[in-house]
Design a protein around this motif. Structure first.
Motif, short mmCIF file in Angstrom:
data_model
loop_
_atom_site.label_atom_id
_atom_site.label_comp_id
_atom_site.label_asym_id
_atom_site.label_seq_id
_atom_site.Cartn_x
_atom_site.Cartn_y
_atom_site.Cartn_z
N GLN A 39 -4.41 -4.86 -2.07
CA GLN A 39 -3.21 -5.69 -2.00
C GLN A 39 -2.10 -5.05 -2.81
N MET A 72 -0.49 -3.28 11.90
CA MET A 72 0.22 -3.91 10.80
C MET A 72 1.30 -4.86 11.30
N THR A 73 1.73 -5.76 10.41
CA THR A 73 2.82 -6.68 10.69
C THR A 73 4.13 -5.90 10.74
N GLN A 107 4.74 -11.57 4.10
CA GLN A 107 3.29 -11.42 3.98
C GLN A 107 2.82 -10.46 5.07
N ALA A 109 0.32 -8.14 6.91
CA ALA A 109 -1.12 -7.95 7.10
C ALA A 109 -1.36 -6.58 7.73
N VAL A 111 -4.52 -3.78 9.02
CA VAL A 111 -5.93 -3.52 9.32
C VAL A 111 -6.08 -2.02 9.58
N PRO A 123 -9.15 -4.72 5.77
CA PRO A 123 -7.91 -5.50 5.67
C PRO A 123 -7.16 -5.17 4.38
N ALA A 125 -3.11 -5.92 2.29
CA ALA A 125 -1.97 -6.85 2.23
C ALA A 125 -0.79 -6.18 1.55
N GLU A 127 2.88 -7.52 0.27
CA GLU A 127 3.57 -8.80 0.12
C GLU A 127 4.69 -8.74 -0.92
#
Length: 232
Positions: A39, A72-73, A107, A109, A111, A123, A125, A127
């Motif tokens: 993270q 990814m986001t 946020q 995300a 993978v 996974p 993160a 943020e």
């Protein structure tokens, strides 16, 4: 003679069985992916900033670790990555986030798809919080309802996140339904804008725009929606 043949056959069978057991007991070479930190928290940045970060992955296995793909986001991007990580070494995946069109809590995300049989998908993160150069809090809009003869009132706050002091140069009201009042809470940094719905103004519902001219180069004009309803 027969006993010699049987003895040789028995030894051959025993040798075959022994080698088979050794083969079955020996583990196949395989990678083992370890992400020391899964993270990344970038804290609070101003809209328009570019945030970059490397996620490190080490291979503690006995075979090469392959990064097959990364999902990814948006608008996160992978700008470079180590495709194959040899046993006993580490690689990186470099992410970049352009916050120009973002606001509030982000946020992200991620993978990472790997050839590790024990961790085929890792996974991660990414943020943090993005604030505008000039923030209208709690929202860039007024929602005011009132009764004929009594009117109504609401307020929003103007918060400066830039290093340079912010000056409110003028406020333009397009309607006679309400008036506005500006209060300085902290010079150059923090203001409160109050909308007063006139008790004797036009009745019914209306949505108007208030334009606030500022000294900010990034946000020279702030637009605030004024949603009002005067009940008869």
């Amino acid at each position: 003679m027969e006993s010699i043949v049987i003895s040789r056959a028995a030894r051959a069978i025993a040798l075959f069985a022994s080698s088979s057991l050794v083969a079955l007991g020996a583990p196949s070479p395989a990678p083992k992916a370890i992400f020391p930190k899964a993270q990344f928290e970038f804290g609070q940045v101003m809209s328009g900033a570019v945030v970059e970060h490397d996620f490190v992955v080490s291979n503690e296995g006995s075979a090469p670790l392959v990064i097959q793909k990364v999902a990814m986001t948006t608008p996160l991007l992978v700008t470079r990555e180590t495709h194959e990580v040899a046993p006993g070494t580490e690689g990186t995946i470099h992410f970049k986030l352009d916050t120009a069109n973002l606001a509030g809590k982000f946020q992200g995300a991620i993978v990472v798809f790997l050839n590790d049989p024990a961790l085929p998908q890792a996974p991660l993160a990414f943020e943090g919080t993005i604030v505008p150069a000039v923030e209208l809090s709690p929202t860039p809009a007024f929602y005011v309802a009132g009764l004929r003869g009594r009117g109504g009132q609401a307020a929003i706050e103007i918060v400066n996140h830039e290093s340079e002091p912010l000056q409110i140069e003028r406020i333009e009201n397009p309607t006679e339904r309400f008036t506005t009042q500006l209060e300085t809470l902290e010079p150059g940094q923090h203001y409160r804008l109050t909308l007063n719905l006139k008790p004797d103004g036009p009745g019914g519902r209306s949505t108007d725009s208030i334009l606030i001219a500022t000294s900010s180069r990034r946000e020279p004009t702030l637009k605030v929606a004024a949603n009002t309803y005067l009940f008869e």
